[in-house]
Design a protein around this motif. Structure first.
Motif, PDB file in Angstrom:
ATOM      1  N   ILE A   1      12.800  -5.014  -4.143  1.00 36.13           N
ATOM      2  CA  ILE A   1      12.052  -3.810  -3.789  1.00 36.13           C
ATOM      3  C   ILE A   1      10.642  -3.843  -4.371  1.00 36.13           C
ATOM      4  O   ILE A   1       9.654  -3.635  -3.653  1.00 36.13           O
ATOM      5  CB  ILE A   1      12.809  -2.554  -4.260  1.00 36.13           C
ATOM      6  CG1 ILE A   1      14.138  -2.454  -3.507  1.00 36.13           C
ATOM      7  CG2 ILE A   1      11.967  -1.301  -4.034  1.00 36.13           C
ATOM      8  CD1 ILE A   1      14.975  -1.256  -3.866  1.00 36.13           C
ATOM      9  N   LEU A   2      10.505  -4.107  -5.672  1.00 34.18           N
ATOM     10  CA  LEU A   2       9.172  -4.117  -6.278  1.00 34.18           C
ATOM     11  C   LEU A   2       8.353  -5.330  -5.818  1.00 34.18           C
ATOM     12  O   LEU A   2       7.132  -5.234  -5.676  1.00 34.18           O
ATOM     13  CB  LEU A   2       9.289  -4.095  -7.802  1.00 34.18           C
ATOM     14  CG  LEU A   2       9.764  -2.771  -8.400  1.00 34.18           C
ATOM     15  CD1 LEU A   2       9.857  -2.864  -9.922  1.00 34.18           C
ATOM     16  CD2 LEU A   2       8.827  -1.628  -7.999  1.00 34.18           C
ATOM     17  N   THR A   3       9.021  -6.451  -5.572  1.00 35.00           N
ATOM     18  CA  THR A   3       8.300  -7.622  -5.054  1.00 35.00           C
ATOM     19  C   THR A   3       7.719  -7.320  -3.679  1.00 35.00           C
ATOM     20  O   THR A   3       6.567  -7.658  -3.381  1.00 35.00           O
ATOM     21  CB  THR A   3       9.238  -8.839  -4.965  1.00 35.00           C
ATOM     22  OG1 THR A   3       9.684  -9.172  -6.287  1.00 35.00           O
ATOM     23  CG2 THR A   3       8.521 -10.041  -4.369  1.00 35.00           C
ATOM     24  N   GLU A   4       8.508  -6.662  -2.824  1.00 34.86           N
ATOM     25  CA  GLU A   4       8.014  -6.269  -1.500  1.00 34.86           C
ATOM     26  C   GLU A   4       6.863  -5.274  -1.633  1.00 34.86           C
ATOM     27  O   GLU A   4       5.870  -5.347  -0.908  1.00 34.86           O
ATOM     28  CB  GLU A   4       9.156  -5.653  -0.691  1.00 34.86           C
ATOM     29  CG  GLU A   4       8.748  -5.060   0.642  1.00 34.86           C
ATOM     30  CD  GLU A   4       8.312  -6.096   1.666  1.00 34.86           C
ATOM     31  OE1 GLU A   4       7.708  -5.703   2.683  1.00 34.86           O
ATOM     32  OE2 GLU A   4       8.563  -7.296   1.446  1.00 34.86           O
ATOM     33  N   ALA A   5       6.984  -4.337  -2.575  1.00 40.41           N
ATOM     34  CA  ALA A   5       5.930  -3.339  -2.767  1.00 40.41           C
ATOM     35  C   ALA A   5       4.619  -3.990  -3.178  1.00 40.41           C
ATOM     36  O   ALA A   5       3.541  -3.636  -2.690  1.00 40.41           O
ATOM     37  CB  ALA A   5       6.370  -2.311  -3.812  1.00 40.41           C
ATOM     38  N   HIS A   6       4.673  -4.957  -4.076  1.00 37.61           N
ATOM     39  CA  HIS A   6       3.458  -5.586  -4.582  1.00 37.61           C
ATOM     40  C   HIS A   6       2.851  -6.567  -3.595  1.00 37.61           C
ATOM     41  O   HIS A   6       1.746  -7.069  -3.815  1.00 37.61           O
ATOM     42  CB  HIS A   6       3.751  -6.284  -5.914  1.00 37.61           C
ATOM     43  CG  HIS A   6       4.035  -5.326  -7.022  1.00 37.61           C
ATOM     44  ND1 HIS A   6       4.799  -5.656  -8.120  1.00 37.61           N
ATOM     45  CD2 HIS A   6       3.681  -4.038  -7.202  1.00 37.61           C
ATOM     46  CE1 HIS A   6       4.889  -4.619  -8.924  1.00 37.61           C
ATOM     47  NE2 HIS A   6       4.224  -3.619  -8.384  1.00 37.61           N
ATOM     48  N   GLY A   7       3.540  -6.816  -2.492  1.00 39.24           N
ATOM     49  CA  GLY A   7       2.971  -7.631  -1.430  1.00 39.24           C
ATOM     50  C   GLY A   7       2.079  -6.827  -0.505  1.00 39.24           C
ATOM     51  O   GLY A   7       1.525  -7.360   0.456  1.00 39.24           O
ATOM     52  N   LYS A   8       1.939  -5.530  -0.776  1.00 37.43           N
ATOM     53  CA  LYS A   8       1.113  -4.633   0.030  1.00 37.43           C
ATOM     54  C   LYS A   8       0.011  -4.056  -0.855  1.00 37.43           C
ATOM     55  O   LYS A   8       0.032  -4.247  -2.073  1.00 37.43           O
ATOM     56  CB  LYS A   8       1.981  -3.506   0.603  1.00 37.43           C
ATOM     57  CG  LYS A   8       3.157  -4.037   1.411  1.00 37.43           C
ATOM     58  CD  LYS A   8       3.990  -2.923   1.970  1.00 37.43           C
ATOM     59  CE  LYS A   8       5.194  -3.491   2.717  1.00 37.43           C
ATOM     60  NZ  LYS A   8       4.809  -4.408   3.794  1.00 37.43           N
ATOM     61  N   PRO A   9      -0.983  -3.383  -0.235  1.00 35.50           N
ATOM     62  CA  PRO A   9      -2.021  -2.743  -1.061  1.00 35.50           C
ATOM     63  C   PRO A   9      -1.394  -1.872  -2.138  1.00 35.50           C
ATOM     64  O   PRO A   9      -0.528  -1.042  -1.857  1.00 35.50           O
ATOM     65  CB  PRO A   9      -2.792  -1.894  -0.026  1.00 35.50           C
ATOM     66  CG  PRO A   9      -2.611  -2.630   1.253  1.00 35.50           C
ATOM     67  CD  PRO A   9      -1.212  -3.206   1.198  1.00 35.50           C
TER      68      PRO A   9
END
Length: 240
Positions: free
Chosen positions: A207-215
């Motif tokens: 979840i956090l890895t996916e989040a940090h792949g975005k602005p």
């Protein structure tokens, strides 16, 4: 009665998915939703599952089960990567979304376990646990379906995926009520710890890895702590 109680958080999760369909989700909004959902999952692990699991006379067994959950996540992650490689570009594009979906499904399963097990003590306790999960599941459903939406998954499939969230929580409630009520605390709490190990890994690695792949808005961390705080408030005032 137990299945009706479990349907309440399932409906909350589905409602969050519908909300993601009705509004346009920017990358920043999705980032914030993912942080909020991760905060809730971390709170479930840190405030609900592990403190309960460690209330046995041999706490090293639930701790070992917790580590086993982390190892199981590793195996599940390898399986997801295998599927991505087999399906080529589309699988690679949606791999992280499936990882998040799996994590939320496991979270719902653990919710069902808690509701089913709590209902063996009293219906009022089962109701309290079910009510406590509803506001926590809405942002999880929103973040999951919004992620699939951002990956270009067809709308019909997204609706089916949102509806599919009812399966793990009803299954968990069934197991919690019919099986766990006849089991000793050690087995029951070890299962909770095992689930917690998977959830912790999913929150950090998926979840956090996916989040940090975005602005990444500067206040994203505030949403992380807000998610944790929300579940903490529910734990204190609904279960206390």
């Amino acid at each position: 009665m137990v299945l009706l109680l479990a349907a309440m958080p399932a409906l909350g999760n589905f409602s969050g998915g519908l909300l993601a369909e009705w509004i346009n989700v920017s990358d920043k909004t999705l980032n914030l939703a993912l942080h909020f959902a991760a905060g809730i999952i971390l709170a479930v692990v840190g405030l609900e599952l592990m403190p309960t699991a460690l209330e046995v006379e041999q706490p090293w067994i639930p701790i070992a089960a917790f580590m086993g959950g982390g190892f199981t996540f590793l195996l599940l992650e390898k399986a997801v990567h295998f599927i991505k490689d087999r399906f080529g570009g589309e699988g690679k594009a949606t791999g992280s979304a499936w990882g998040i979906y799996l994590g939320v499904a496991i979270d719902l399963f653990s919710d069902g376990i808690m509701i089913g097990t709590g209902s063996t003590v009293s219906v009022s306790l089962g109701l309290l646990l079910a009510l406590g999960q509803v506001p926590a599941d809405i942002p999880e459903g929103f973040a999951t379906i919004a992620t699939f939406k951002s990956k270009g998954v067809p709308k019909k499939m997204r609706y089916l995926l949102a509806a599919g969230f009812t399966i793990p929580i009803l299954l968990g409630a069934t197991i919690g009520f019919w099986t766990m009520r006849n089991s000793g605390d050690l087995i029951k709490f070890s299962l909770l710890a095992f689930t917690a190990g998977i959830l912790l890994s999913v929150a950090i690695e998926e979840i956090l890895t996916e989040a940090h792949g975005k602005p990444d808005p500067v206040y994203a961390s505030v949403l992380l702590t807000a998610g944790f705080s929300l579940f903490a408030l529910l734990t204190v005032y609904l279960e206390g």
